[in-house]
Motif scaffolding. Structure first.
Motif, mmCIF file in Angstrom:
data_model
loop_
_atom_site.group_PDB
_atom_site.id
_atom_site.type_symbol
_atom_site.label_atom_id
_atom_site.label_comp_id
_atom_site.label_asym_id
_atom_site.label_seq_id
_atom_site.Cartn_x
_atom_site.Cartn_y
_atom_site.Cartn_z
ATOM 1 N N VAL A 1 14.735 10.909 16.588
ATOM 2 C CA VAL A 1 14.878 9.559 17.143
ATOM 3 C C VAL A 1 16.289 9.043 16.899
ATOM 4 O O VAL A 1 16.687 8.812 15.763
ATOM 5 N N GLN A 2 17.046 8.853 17.985
ATOM 6 C CA GLN A 2 18.414 8.354 17.892
ATOM 7 C C GLN A 2 18.522 6.897 18.327
ATOM 8 O O GLN A 2 19.408 6.180 17.880
ATOM 9 N N PHE A 3 17.641 6.478 19.230
ATOM 10 C CA PHE A 3 17.591 5.067 19.591
ATOM 11 C C PHE A 3 16.159 4.654 19.890
ATOM 12 O O PHE A 3 15.303 5.481 20.207
ATOM 13 N N VAL A 4 15.905 3.366 19.736
ATOM 14 C CA VAL A 4 14.567 2.802 19.942
ATOM 15 C C VAL A 4 14.706 1.541 20.776
ATOM 16 O O VAL A 4 15.585 0.710 20.526
ATOM 17 N N ILE A 5 13.852 1.403 21.778
ATOM 18 C CA ILE A 5 13.810 0.181 22.586
ATOM 19 C C ILE A 5 12.443 -0.470 22.385
ATOM 20 O O ILE A 5 11.408 0.167 22.595
ATOM 21 N N VAL A 6 12.462 -1.710 21.946
ATOM 22 C CA VAL A 6 11.225 -2.462 21.726
ATOM 23 C C VAL A 6 11.141 -3.555 22.786
ATOM 24 O O VAL A 6 12.014 -4.424 22.857
ATOM 25 N N GLU A 7 10.109 -3.499 23.592
ATOM 26 C CA GLU A 7 9.882 -4.530 24.604
ATOM 27 C C GLU A 7 8.645 -5.321 24.205
ATOM 28 O O GLU A 7 7.533 -4.798 24.210
ATOM 29 N N ASP A 8 8.851 -6.561 23.825
ATOM 30 C CA ASP A 8 7.746 -7.407 23.364
ATOM 31 C C ASP A 8 8.144 -8.862 23.593
ATOM 32 O O ASP A 8 9.060 -9.370 22.934
ATOM 33 N N PRO A 9 7.489 -9.566 24.521
ATOM 34 C CA PRO A 9 7.876 -10.943 24.833
ATOM 35 C C PRO A 9 7.608 -11.940 23.712
ATOM 36 O O PRO A 9 8.109 -13.064 23.756
ATOM 37 N N TYR A 10 6.854 -11.534 22.699
ATOM 38 C CA TYR A 10 6.496 -12.491 21.658
ATOM 39 C C TYR A 10 7.052 -12.098 20.290
ATOM 40 O O TYR A 10 6.314 -11.871 19.340
ATOM 41 N N ILE A 11 8.371 -12.036 20.210
ATOM 42 C CA ILE A 11 9.058 -11.963 18.913
ATOM 43 C C ILE A 11 9.835 -13.272 18.797
ATOM 44 O O ILE A 11 11.050 -13.334 18.926
ATOM 45 N N ARG A 12 9.079 -14.354 18.612
ATOM 46 C CA ARG A 12 9.666 -15.703 18.626
ATOM 47 C C ARG A 12 9.535 -16.414 17.291
ATOM 48 O O ARG A 12 10.504 -16.907 16.734
ATOM 49 N N TYR A 13 8.301 -16.503 16.807
ATOM 50 C CA TYR A 13 8.012 -17.311 15.631
ATOM 51 C C TYR A 13 8.173 -16.501 14.346
ATOM 52 O O TYR A 13 8.339 -15.278 14.370
ATOM 53 N N HIS A 14 8.114 -17.209 13.220
ATOM 54 C CA HIS A 14 8.403 -16.610 11.920
ATOM 55 C C HIS A 14 7.612 -15.319 11.684
ATOM 56 O O HIS A 14 8.198 -14.275 11.340
ATOM 57 N N HIS A 15 6.275 -15.363 11.845
ATOM 58 C CA HIS A 15 5.474 -14.176 11.539
ATOM 59 C C HIS A 15 5.743 -13.047 12.524
ATOM 60 O O HIS A 15 5.655 -11.867 12.172
ATOM 61 N N CYS B 1 13.806 7.404 10.320
ATOM 62 C CA CYS B 1 14.635 8.012 11.363
ATOM 63 C C CYS B 1 16.083 8.125 10.873
ATOM 64 O O CYS B 1 16.895 7.216 11.107
ATOM 65 N N PRO B 2 16.450 9.217 10.203
ATOM 66 C CA PRO B 2 17.781 9.347 9.608
ATOM 67 C C PRO B 2 18.927 9.351 10.615
ATOM 68 O O PRO B 2 20.071 9.071 10.244
ATOM 69 N N ASN B 3 18.633 9.681 11.874
ATOM 70 C CA ASN B 3 19.689 9.741 12.891
ATOM 71 C C ASN B 3 19.683 8.538 13.838
ATOM 72 O O ASN B 3 20.360 8.556 14.871
ATOM 73 N N ILE C 1 19.076 0.103 18.093
ATOM 74 C CA ILE C 1 17.789 -0.523 18.394
ATOM 75 C C ILE C 1 18.037 -1.610 19.423
ATOM 76 O O ILE C 1 18.939 -2.438 19.250
ATOM 77 N N GLU C 2 17.257 -1.602 20.467
ATOM 78 C CA GLU C 2 17.350 -2.665 21.471
ATOM 79 C C GLU C 2 16.019 -3.413 21.511
ATOM 80 O O GLU C 2 14.960 -2.807 21.659
ATOM 81 N N LEU C 3 16.080 -4.715 21.353
ATOM 82 C CA LEU C 3 14.887 -5.561 21.456
ATOM 83 C C LEU C 3 14.981 -6.391 22.726
ATOM 84 O O LEU C 3 15.978 -7.088 22.950
ATOM 85 N N VAL C 4 13.946 -6.321 23.546
ATOM 86 C CA VAL C 4 13.841 -7.164 24.731
ATOM 87 C C VAL C 4 12.672 -8.113 24.488
ATOM 88 O O VAL C 4 11.529 -7.669 24.302
ATOM 89 N N SER D 1 13.180 10.211 21.630
ATOM 90 C CA SER D 1 12.565 11.541 21.622
ATOM 91 C C SER D 1 11.531 11.718 22.729
ATOM 92 O O SER D 1 10.990 12.803 22.907
ATOM 93 N N GLY D 2 11.264 10.640 23.464
ATOM 94 C CA GLY D 2 10.343 10.739 24.594
ATOM 95 C C GLY D 2 9.009 10.057 24.388
ATOM 96 O O GLY D 2 8.269 9.821 25.347
ATOM 97 N N TRP D 3 8.683 9.722 23.156
ATOM 98 C CA TRP D 3 7.398 9.087 22.882
ATOM 99 C C TRP D 3 7.451 7.606 23.234
ATOM 100 O O TRP D 3 8.426 6.918 22.940
ATOM 101 N N ILE D 4 6.384 7.124 23.863
ATOM 102 C CA ILE D 4 6.273 5.715 24.241
ATOM 103 C C ILE D 4 4.951 5.191 23.696
ATOM 104 O O ILE D 4 3.882 5.732 24.010
#
Length: 242
Positions: free
Chosen positions: A107-121, A137-139, A143-146, A192-195
């Motif tokens: 794993v060299q990069f990770v993209i996280v798509e989640d519309p609800y990363i807003r509040y404290h928790h 993931c040592p390599n 990280i991209e957050l959408v 690495s291809g996993w979603i």
């Protein structure tokens, strides 16, 4: 419970997962159980018991190899699909337990798509995921957050991301945050291809009952909301990052 029985219980769990076609989870159980049996076999003075253990090792090792080949074939054909149903109030579904087996040196990069990363928790959930990624993931370098923003939480949200960007930077990992007001789908995409597609996104844990109950920090002990997790593999993921 002796070592042999502990191994058999792990292997039985592997068979259960295998039957449900949760192959990657089954592989983890097979590998853990086999390692215990192999270690036990090496130090076993009784030849008859050693022979019995050898037979069990060969039996489960053959099944593990068969699953590996099946997973590889499905990945190559673009047909891999593993589904996990998290029941309401169930425990044992931390991010590490749920998909930690896919987090490795590939794993060299990770993209996280989640519309609800807003509040404290919710920001804390993303922080916990980030910690897991750093440890596993040592390599990893990017990280991209959408996500989406909310007027009431905008300042706290941006402050959270700013602090996390600085901390990740110390680990030579760049965090980019992008905002979308039309985003609906929730998924974690690994280079690495996993979603990993989680119906509720990262926010599928129930709030702890108080500050000192089990599950406040150890997420495998935190009761969950009902949701479905779909895990697929795509050979085209590497083209996502520019």
């Amino acid at each position: 419970m002796n070592i042999e029985h502990a191994a058999i219980n792990i292997l039985k769990r592997g068979v259960e997962l295998d039957t449900k076609k949760r192959y990657t989870e089954a592989l983890v159980c097979y590998q853990e159980g086999l390692q215990i049996l192999v270690d036990k076999m090496k130090g076993e003075p009784d030849e008859s018991l050693r022979s019995y253990l050898r037979k069990k090792v060969e039996e489960y090792m053959n099944r593990a190899e068969t699953i590996k080949k099946l997973v590889l074939q499905q990945k190559e054909a673009g047909q891999f699909h593993e589904q996990i149903h998290i029941e309401n109030n169930s425990i044992g579904h931390s991010y590490k337990t749920l998909f930690g087996r896919f987090l490795d040196e590939d794993v060299q990069f990770v993209i996280v798509e989640d519309p609800y990363i807003r509040y404290h928790h919710q920001c804390q959930n993303f922080l916990k995921l980030s910690e897991l990624l750093v440890r596993s993931c040592p390599n990893l370098s990017y990280i991209e957050l959408v996500t989406s923003s909310d007027v009431k939480s905008a300042n706290d949200q941006k402050n959270c991301f700013h602090i996390l960007q600085n901390d990740l930077g110390r680990h030579k990992i760049k965090l980019t945050v992008k905002y979308s007001e039309t985003l609906h789908d929730r998924q974690i995409i690994l280079s690495s291809g996993w979603i990993i597609k989680i119906g509720r996104g990262l926010d599928y844990f129930k709030a702890p009952e108080n500050k000192y109950c089990l599950g406040v920090f150890e997420m495998d002990l935190r009761p969950c909301l009902e949701t479905t997790v779909d895990i697929v593999h795509s050979k085209n993921v590497r083209q996502i990052q520019s």
